[in-house]
Write a protein that holds these residues in place. Structure first.
Motif, mmCIF file in Angstrom:
data_model
loop_
_atom_site.group_PDB
_atom_site.id
_atom_site.type_symbol
_atom_site.label_atom_id
_atom_site.label_comp_id
_atom_site.label_asym_id
_atom_site.label_seq_id
_atom_site.Cartn_x
_atom_site.Cartn_y
_atom_site.Cartn_z
ATOM 1 N N HIS A 116 0.594 -1.114 -0.135
ATOM 2 C CA HIS A 116 -0.078 0.026 0.151
ATOM 3 C C HIS A 116 0.883 1.182 -0.135
ATOM 4 C CE1 HIS A 116 -3.741 -2.004 0.168
ATOM 5 N NE2 HIS A 116 -3.218 -2.933 1.095
ATOM 6 N N VAL A 117 0.893 1.732 -1.215
ATOM 7 C CA VAL A 117 1.939 3.182 -1.293
ATOM 8 C C VAL A 117 1.057 3.895 -2.196
ATOM 9 C CG1 VAL A 117 4.000 3.980 -2.133
ATOM 10 C CG2 VAL A 117 3.898 1.663 -1.248
ATOM 11 N N LYS A 118 0.878 5.303 -1.789
ATOM 12 C CA LYS A 118 0.163 6.259 -2.463
ATOM 13 C C LYS A 118 0.935 6.346 -3.857
ATOM 14 C CE LYS A 118 -1.631 8.817 1.439
ATOM 15 N NZ LYS A 118 -1.237 9.903 2.185
ATOM 16 N N PRO A 119 0.163 6.864 -4.942
ATOM 17 C CA PRO A 119 0.762 6.869 -6.236
ATOM 18 C C PRO A 119 1.958 7.883 -6.176
ATOM 19 C CG PRO A 119 -1.637 6.899 -6.465
ATOM 20 C CD PRO A 119 -1.203 6.794 -5.009
ATOM 21 N N MET A 120 1.804 9.071 -5.245
ATOM 22 C CA MET A 120 2.865 10.050 -5.175
ATOM 23 C C MET A 120 3.950 9.835 -4.474
ATOM 24 S SD MET A 120 1.013 12.513 -2.708
ATOM 25 C CE MET A 120 2.221 13.772 -2.579
ATOM 26 N N ARG A 138 9.295 5.227 -2.589
ATOM 27 C CA ARG A 138 9.491 3.908 -2.317
ATOM 28 C C ARG A 138 10.545 2.894 -3.337
ATOM 29 N NH1 ARG A 138 10.770 0.140 0.976
ATOM 30 N NH2 ARG A 138 9.730 -1.592 0.885
ATOM 31 N N SER A 139 10.307 3.006 -4.255
ATOM 32 C CA SER A 139 11.275 2.383 -5.349
ATOM 33 C C SER A 139 12.738 2.844 -5.019
ATOM 34 C CB SER A 139 10.807 3.041 -6.560
ATOM 35 O OG SER A 139 9.218 2.505 -7.084
ATOM 36 N N MET A 140 12.991 4.094 -4.901
ATOM 37 C CA MET A 140 14.394 4.405 -4.503
ATOM 38 C C MET A 140 14.834 3.954 -3.270
ATOM 39 S SD MET A 140 15.389 6.084 -7.465
ATOM 40 C CE MET A 140 14.735 7.128 -8.665
ATOM 41 N N GLU A 141 13.926 3.781 -2.569
ATOM 42 C CA GLU A 141 14.513 2.910 -1.299
ATOM 43 C C GLU A 141 14.884 1.572 -1.414
ATOM 44 O OE1 GLU A 141 11.610 5.600 1.789
ATOM 45 O OE2 GLU A 141 11.334 3.401 1.532
ATOM 46 N N ILE A 142 13.923 1.005 -2.099
ATOM 47 C CA ILE A 142 14.300 -0.366 -2.389
ATOM 48 C C ILE A 142 15.515 -0.762 -3.205
ATOM 49 C CG2 ILE A 142 13.347 -2.483 -3.459
ATOM 50 C CD1 ILE A 142 10.466 -1.454 -3.161
ATOM 51 N N VAL A 169 7.692 -1.425 -7.142
ATOM 52 C CA VAL A 169 6.420 -1.330 -6.195
ATOM 53 C C VAL A 169 5.110 -1.826 -7.060
ATOM 54 C CG1 VAL A 169 4.906 -0.052 -4.646
ATOM 55 C CG2 VAL A 169 7.421 0.554 -4.823
ATOM 56 N N ASN A 170 4.735 -3.067 -6.458
ATOM 57 C CA ASN A 170 3.557 -3.497 -7.146
ATOM 58 C C ASN A 170 3.633 -4.070 -8.731
ATOM 59 O OD1 ASN A 170 2.306 -3.372 -4.775
ATOM 60 N ND2 ASN A 170 1.282 -1.439 -4.910
ATOM 61 N N VAL A 171 4.457 -4.109 -9.289
ATOM 62 C CA VAL A 171 4.838 -4.387 -10.792
ATOM 63 C C VAL A 171 4.608 -5.696 -10.934
ATOM 64 C CG1 VAL A 171 6.482 -4.534 -12.344
ATOM 65 C CG2 VAL A 171 6.071 -2.277 -11.436
ATOM 66 N N VAL A 172 5.274 -6.693 -9.967
ATOM 67 C CA VAL A 172 5.251 -8.122 -10.078
ATOM 68 C C VAL A 172 3.800 -8.571 -9.948
ATOM 69 C CG1 VAL A 172 6.058 -10.195 -9.116
ATOM 70 C CG2 VAL A 172 7.688 -8.147 -9.436
ATOM 71 N N GLN A 173 3.280 -8.133 -8.759
ATOM 72 C CA GLN A 173 1.932 -8.523 -8.464
ATOM 73 C C GLN A 173 0.752 -8.106 -9.515
ATOM 74 O OE1 GLN A 173 4.147 -6.732 -6.791
ATOM 75 N NE2 GLN A 173 3.705 -6.884 -4.415
#
Lengths: 217, 217
Positions: free
Chosen positions: A5-9, A14-18, B168-172
């Protein structure tokens, strides 16, 4: 399989964190001044190879920053790369993005010279005023033509983003650019692409646009 | 480092030969009816991972071919993917390529619903007539919205090309599409992109255009 559950914005953050976490797990430590570029390329490709292959001339970032602040033009070799560049962020700095591949005069030059339209579009771009940033994501022939004009003293780009993808003469064309004294960002090897070219442009732009208010393309 | 002497018009052919050779060296044998698609994606990415991750529903190629012959519309989630599609080849079959991401009504729907513009643009595309092919190279939210409309019985795409890239949520989202009974071509995992989406569209188009007279974008 559950969704995160991540807001579009917040997805990009979050991607950069991963990406940062996984690079750390791989034992890869990015140079601090280039991390924003390398991470954005990984973000656009999901390919961690770029942490190893992206290569920067010593002066690339400084020269790119200066050029963009002076309203540099960005010239791409494909419509796709042009489409991916955040034109609003570039225009906020007084710059413009160009792609000449479909222009009739470029087709005519290509036919006359027996070269690719990508190479002919470099000749057209060489006539633009102000600092020039070339973003090449597809055509090694564009890099080869850049190399010719540079060694003939007819062109002095502020930066070459040399990230074509492919199997024929791509590796060689990138190495050729790295032999010049022109600032460069190159993805060594076969990989790259229009998406990678655009991502590097945007990383450079966003780094100068602390607000990040600009809408993404 | 020496350059390979290949005429511009022969570079793609030579690239495909190299890809075929290297796949053989890896012991990978592609299904004959899908090889043109998988090889074109490798050609656009220089990434052999796609030989393992590209996944086709049983009816995907037949349904895609039928739809394109009937003048299907192709709807992309990004301008980049739209830019990469060979519009001339598509128009020769009576089809059109659309991208609604920058449309004002899409921005308004996104704001009203609190969803991404990519998801809102799926709603707009659902109103188009004729067979619809969705090519998603960036936004998992577009795939999620497609899944919603399909399960609600409001949309029946001829094909979903589900190849967003990301963390984020791409695989899913890709797995979700594979649970529907809609024909699909999906790149499982994180990798994909607008370039991959366009390459798959073009591979489908070129397979129907034996002349290959259409100029590449």
């Amino acid at each position: 399989m559950e969704f995160e559950h991540v807001k579009p914005m917040d997805i990009e953050k979050r991607s950069m964190e991963i990406i940062g976490q996984e690079l750390a797990e791989m034992g890869i430590s990015l140079p601090a001044d280039k991390a924003h570029i390398i991470k954005r390329v990984i973000h656009t490709s999901a390919d961690f190879d770029y942490a190893q292959t992206l290569t920067f001339s010593e002066d690339a970032l400084e020269r790119a920053t200066d050029a963009l602040k002076q309203g540099a033009s960005i010239i791409t070799d494909t419509k796709m790369a042009w489409s991916g560049i955040n034109k609003r962020a570039l225009e906020n700095l007084g710059g413009q993005a160009y792609n000449f591949i479909s222009d009739e005069d470029v087709a005519a030059i290509a036919k006359e010279k027996g070269c690719t339209r990508a190479a002919a579009s470099i000749d057209k771009a060489a006539n633009l005023n102000g600092p020039l940033i070339f973003a090449v994501g597809n055509a090694p022939t564009a890099l080869i033509r850049l190399h010719e004009l540079i060694t003939e003293g007819k062109l002095k780009p502020a930066l070459i983003i040399g990230v074509p993808v492919g199997f024929v003469n791509v590796v060689q064309a990138k190495e050729l650019i790295m032999e010049t004294d022109v600032p460069y960002i190159v993805a060594r090897g076969r990989k790259g692409g229009s998406n990678v070219a655009a991502a590097i442009c945007n990383a450079l732009l966003y780094n100068l646009d602390s607000s990040r208010g600009a809408k993404k393309p």
